[in-house]
Design a protein around this motif. Structure first.
Motif, short mmCIF file in Angstrom:
data_model
loop_
_atom_site.label_atom_id
_atom_site.label_comp_id
_atom_site.label_asym_id
_atom_site.label_seq_id
_atom_site.Cartn_x
_atom_site.Cartn_y
_atom_site.Cartn_z
N ARG A 43 0.79 -1.15 -0.07
CA ARG A 43 -0.07 -0.07 0.10
C ARG A 43 0.73 1.14 0.03
O ARG A 43 2.03 1.29 0.66
CB ARG A 43 -1.07 0.13 1.23
CG ARG A 43 -2.05 -0.87 1.28
CD ARG A 43 -2.67 -0.86 2.74
NE ARG A 43 -1.72 -1.18 3.82
CZ ARG A 43 -2.14 -1.14 5.12
NH1 ARG A 43 -3.16 -0.73 5.43
NH2 ARG A 43 -1.34 -1.59 5.97
N PRO A 44 0.55 2.30 -0.71
CA PRO A 44 1.14 3.64 -0.61
C PRO A 44 1.15 4.05 1.06
O PRO A 44 0.16 3.78 1.81
CB PRO A 44 0.45 4.54 -1.22
CG PRO A 44 -1.01 3.89 -1.61
CD PRO A 44 -0.65 2.52 -1.42
N SER A 45 1.93 4.85 1.44
CA SER A 45 1.95 5.26 2.77
C SER A 45 1.81 6.69 3.00
O SER A 45 2.39 7.38 2.33
CB SER A 45 3.40 4.64 3.48
OG SER A 45 3.28 3.19 3.57
N LEU A 46 1.17 6.99 4.23
CA LEU A 46 1.20 8.40 4.53
C LEU A 46 1.63 8.72 5.88
O LEU A 46 0.75 7.85 6.91
CB LEU A 46 -0.18 9.09 4.25
CG LEU A 46 -0.29 10.47 4.69
CD1 LEU A 46 0.17 11.58 3.87
CD2 LEU A 46 -1.85 10.94 4.70
N ILE A 47 2.48 9.22 6.31
CA ILE A 47 2.80 9.54 7.64
C ILE A 47 2.37 11.15 8.16
O ILE A 47 2.76 12.06 7.59
CB ILE A 47 4.38 9.57 7.69
CG1 ILE A 47 4.94 7.97 7.41
CG2 ILE A 47 5.02 9.87 9.06
CD1 ILE A 47 6.48 8.12 7.31
N ILE A 48 1.39 11.07 9.08
CA ILE A 48 1.08 12.29 9.41
C ILE A 48 1.92 12.86 10.60
O ILE A 48 1.91 12.48 11.80
CB ILE A 48 -0.53 12.17 9.75
CG1 ILE A 48 -1.22 11.80 8.74
CG2 ILE A 48 -1.09 13.36 10.35
CD1 ILE A 48 -2.70 11.23 9.14
N ALA A 49 2.67 14.00 10.45
CA ALA A 49 3.37 14.29 11.28
C ALA A 49 3.10 15.68 11.81
O ALA A 49 3.17 16.63 10.90
CB ALA A 49 4.97 14.52 10.58
N THR A 50 2.74 15.69 13.05
CA THR A 50 2.30 16.92 13.49
C THR A 50 3.55 17.86 13.89
O THR A 50 4.64 17.33 14.49
CB THR A 50 1.51 16.60 15.01
OG1 THR A 50 0.36 15.86 14.64
CG2 THR A 50 0.91 17.84 15.45
N THR A 51 3.55 18.96 13.42
CA THR A 51 4.62 19.87 13.56
C THR A 51 4.17 21.45 13.89
O THR A 51 2.85 21.52 13.87
CB THR A 51 5.39 19.97 12.25
OG1 THR A 51 4.69 20.46 11.21
CG2 THR A 51 5.85 18.45 11.88
N HIS A 52 5.04 22.05 14.31
CA HIS A 52 4.83 23.61 14.52
C HIS A 52 5.59 24.27 13.20
O HIS A 52 6.70 24.44 13.16
CB HIS A 52 5.45 24.04 15.85
CG HIS A 52 4.76 22.97 16.84
ND1 HIS A 52 3.43 23.22 17.61
CD2 HIS A 52 5.12 22.17 17.90
CE1 HIS A 52 3.17 22.50 18.36
NE2 HIS A 52 4.58 21.96 18.63
N ILE A 53 4.70 24.94 12.59
CA ILE A 53 5.34 25.86 11.53
C ILE A 53 6.06 26.84 12.49
O ILE A 53 6.01 27.37 13.70
CB ILE A 53 4.27 26.70 11.04
CG1 ILE A 53 4.76 27.64 9.83
CG2 ILE A 53 3.39 27.61 11.88
CD1 ILE A 53 3.51 27.86 8.77
N ALA A 54 7.44 27.35 11.81
CA ALA A 54 8.27 28.33 12.34
C ALA A 54 8.78 27.71 13.94
O ALA A 54 8.89 28.52 14.83
CB ALA A 54 7.62 29.70 12.49
N TYR A 55 8.88 26.46 13.86
CA TYR A 55 9.50 25.80 15.09
C TYR A 55 10.57 26.56 15.47
O TYR A 55 11.62 26.69 15.03
CB TYR A 55 10.05 24.28 14.68
CG TYR A 55 10.23 23.72 16.03
CD1 TYR A 55 9.32 22.94 16.77
CD2 TYR A 55 11.66 23.64 16.27
CE1 TYR A 55 9.85 22.41 18.00
CE2 TYR A 55 12.20 22.73 17.29
CZ TYR A 55 11.36 22.10 18.39
OH TYR A 55 11.92 21.54 19.29
N GLY A 56 10.58 26.91 16.93
CA GLY A 56 11.82 27.42 17.62
C GLY A 56 11.53 29.05 17.74
O GLY A 56 12.33 29.65 18.75
N SER A 57 10.49 29.45 16.92
CA SER A 57 10.66 31.11 17.11
C SER A 57 9.43 31.63 18.15
O SER A 57 8.37 31.10 18.41
CB SER A 57 10.06 31.55 15.60
OG SER A 57 9.67 33.03 15.78
N PRO A 58 10.18 32.31 19.00
CA PRO A 58 9.28 32.41 20.21
C PRO A 58 8.06 33.43 20.06
O PRO A 58 6.81 32.74 20.60
CB PRO A 58 9.98 33.48 21.10
CG PRO A 58 11.41 33.02 20.67
CD PRO A 58 11.39 32.85 19.26
#
Length: 669
Positions: free
Chosen positions: A243-258
């Motif tokens: 099957r084709p695979s999708l990894i749903i990766a929950t991230t933060h846009i602009a990670y590390g910017s206060p």
């Protein structure tokens, strides 16, 4: 499962290097999208540092893994990866991000920047292009792999975003990939829940897991900043071959910017000087702008050396395979190099010599000969193959687990069809074609534009080309479509008038390796065009050539394409009997004609001689050859439901009606 080769602390350092290369480039350019590279850096480095097979010294290696950045606005992430992993993209190019003549344009451009697999930017296109690459890979593996050695074993990886999944094309491609069980696809979904207007829940509450499960995909959900989860998920996806695979990766846009992390403002604007400094402090990045720590350079250099050894092992195995499998070796060269024999035109013309009929039917006959001569040709239709005459006879259909055939079934998915064709063309082993009704070219216009932008050889077969479709009515009668397609730079639009021109249209499409071609074909039967003595079929490739000539200077020149050529000839015959001398020029391809030397165009369109263009569509594209004083005979309104012959009379397209319009234009009515 494959274990990561780079330790977590080193991976984090390298991911931060990606983040700040992107931040610094966007800041220097005062333009760009820092948020995605900052948020997706952990996933991107985990993939490139542990799983992706490539060789920067051989960027077009046939068995490389493909990486598609579908979310092309995050281009600095890709440029930073290419730089760190040894591609010919020096640091100065990153410093010139989005500047004139740089190798780092605002969105990745295939053919412009080494290592970029596909031009991306219009969201969802890259997602569907990757599906095309995966189909091509499966088809190539079926043709070349043996028990002793498999030249084709790679995976299609992609990074997709919220916008990619919201665009409808991604659903079309998702459904097709699931149906074909393309287990060679691994997509990482950078799920940061942010779009330009704000949080995605402003307009989106979809169960993405449910959608992809329903379409037959293997779905995992992870924390996109957790290195262990990322690498384990990629390993599991790569191990899932059914099957084709999708990894749903929950991230933060602009990670590390206060201030900017998790905000829509970080999507498409620099962080600003103060926020860049605050982000450096927050992530402990004590390096100057564009400075890459030596440890990062060493980690990436070691990874590249390991990958070069893998490439060398493949090359050694391939050389043995090539020698011991002569038939497959010949096919390999035919499909990857796509040579065309010197007798191509003769053989294709012979397939329809002397035959009248609808050009869609004549094209189908020519296509069978093309398929026999050019094994790289493969494609299908958007559920219209019986009407388009587009199947390759004698070849099986491509289906899940059965990729030896050449007939694809795209389903009623014109948009994805075009993008899959682009993916197959970019893959490099196929000349893809796709067919539908001309009126539905609107559904795949964005992909046609990208075919032209990327200079990819894709053949679009568009049948039922005018109001002569008849009874189906105006919804199915293309009026503006030919003129609209002619506006796309680099696209060959060919509307043949009979069997000979149809055969030569295929010749032109096969020879045009620097861009796409549309074949515009009739539903209704057309007669064979009589041509003057001394006619050379190669003249058809000039885009315009005489089919009726006169002694001396004509009173006017009629230019026509497709189904209007024989009507123009009949009208000219009628007017000649009345003492009005007319030459008739068949113009199957206006683009080819305009590319001819001025001397040739002046020869068949003499200066000072009135010009008339005749085509069953809108006339704007003819302005280049008509000028301000010429006459266009066409249709500037939508069609109607009635038999084609009735519409011809009602719309003034019969030969007597055309003759009267020409006579009136010349003041000889």
């Amino acid at each position: 499962m494959q274990q990561p080769v780079i330790a977590a602390p080193q991976a984090r350092l390298c991911a931060d290097a990606l983040r700040f290369l992107a931040v610094d480039a966007v800041e220097k350019a005062n333009s760009g999208h820092p948020g995605l590279p900052m948020g997706a850096a952990d996933c991107a480095f985990a993939l490139w540092g542990n799983f992706l097979n490539f060789n920067p010294s051989e960027p077009r290696w046939a068995n490389r893994d493909r990486f598609v950045l579908s979310a092309g606005h995050g281009s600095m992430l890709l440029y930073s990866l290419l730089h760190l992993f040894g591609y010919d993209l020096p640091l100065d190019e990153l410093k010139n991000f989005r500047q004139w003549d740089s190798k780092t344009p605002g969105h990745p451009e295939f053919g412009h920047t080494v290592g970029v697999e596909v031009t991306t930017g219009p969201l969802g296109q890259g997602f569907a292009n990757g599906v095309g690459m995966a189909i091509a890979s499966k088809m190539a593996a079926e043709r070349f792999n043996t028990a002793e050695f498999s030249p084709i074993t790679h995976t299609i990886y992609g990074l997709v975003g919220d916008g990619c999944l919201q665009e409808g094309i991604s659903y079309e491609a998702t459904a097709l990939a699931g149906h074909l069980k393309l287990g060679n696809i691994v997509y990482i979904y950078d799920s940061n829940s942010i779009t330009i207007e704000g949080k995605t829940d402003l307009a989106w509450s979809e169960d993405v897991t449910g959608r992809f499960n329903a379409c037959g995909w293997h779905v995992q959900s992870i924390d996109g900043h957790d290195y262990g989860q990322i690498t384990a998920a990629i390993a599991a996806a790569k191990a899932e071959t059914g099957r084709p695979s999708l990894i749903i990766a929950t991230t933060h846009i602009a990670y590390g910017s206060p201030k900017c992390q998790g905000s829509s403002g970080a999507h498409g604007a620099p962080l600003g000087k103060d926020e860049v400094a605050a982000t450096r402090a927050n992530l402990g990045w004590q390096h100057a702008p564009f400075e890459v720590p030596q440890e990062v350079k060493d980690v990436c250099a070691q990874r590249v050396e390991d990958l070069k050894l893998r490439h060398k092992a493949w090359q050694d195995g391939f050389e043995v395979w090539y020698t011991t499998n002569p038939e497959r070796a010949v096919l390999w060269d035919q499909m990857w190099n796509k040579p065309l024999g010197p007798e191509l035109a003769d053989e294709l013309v012979a397939a329809v010599a002397g035959k009248d009929g609808a050009t869609r039917v004549l094209s189908g006959a020519v296509q069978q000969k093309v398929a026999a001569l050019v094994p790289a040709l493969a494609g299908g239709s958007a559920d219209l193959a019986p009407s388009n005459n587009s199947d390759i006879k004698g070849s099986p259909s491509v289906q899940a687990g059965a990729f030896a055939g050449r007939n694809l079934h795209f389903g009623i998915r014109e948009h994805a069809m075009g993008a899959v064709m682009n993916g197959m063309a970019l893959y490099g082993c196929f000349i893809p074609y796709g067919a539908t009704f001309l009126v539905f070219s609107d559904y795949c216009r964005p992909t046609i534009r990208l075919s032209a932008l990327m200079k990819q050889q894709a053949i679009y077969i568009f049948t039922h080309d005018s109001f002569f479709v008849g009874e189906d009515g105006p919804t199915h009668q293309p009026i503006e479509h030919v003129a609209s397609l002619r506006m796309i730079p680099g696209l060959q639009v060919i509307r043949p008038a009979d069997g000979l021109e149809t055969a030569m249209a295929w010749v032109a499409a096969l020879r045009y390796a620097q861009g796409p071609t549309t074949l515009i074909l009739t539903r209704q039967k057309l007669p064979v065009i009589a041509r003057p003595a001394g006619f050379d079929k190669a003249d058809v490739l000039k885009g315009g050539y005489p089919v009726v000539t006169t002694d001396g200077t004509p009173d006017a020149v009629i230019m026509a394409s497709g189904s209007e050529v024989h009507v123009a000839v009949e009208a000219a015959t009628t007017l000649t009997a009345r003492g009005i001398k007319l030459s008739v020029i068949s113009v199957p391809c206006l683009e080819q004609f305009m590319a001819q030397p001025q001397s040739y165009r002046d020869e068949i369109l003499p200066a000072g001689v009135p010009r008339i263009a005749f085509e069953a569509g809108r006339g704007e594209s003819w302005g280049r050859v008509l000028g301000c004083e010429g006459l266009f005979i066409g249709i500037e309104h939508f069609g109607a439901s009635a038999p084609g012959e009735v519409l011809a009379e009602k719309f003034g397209f019969t030969a007597p009606q055309v003759a009267e319009k020409i006579a009136a234009f010349l003041g000889k009515a």
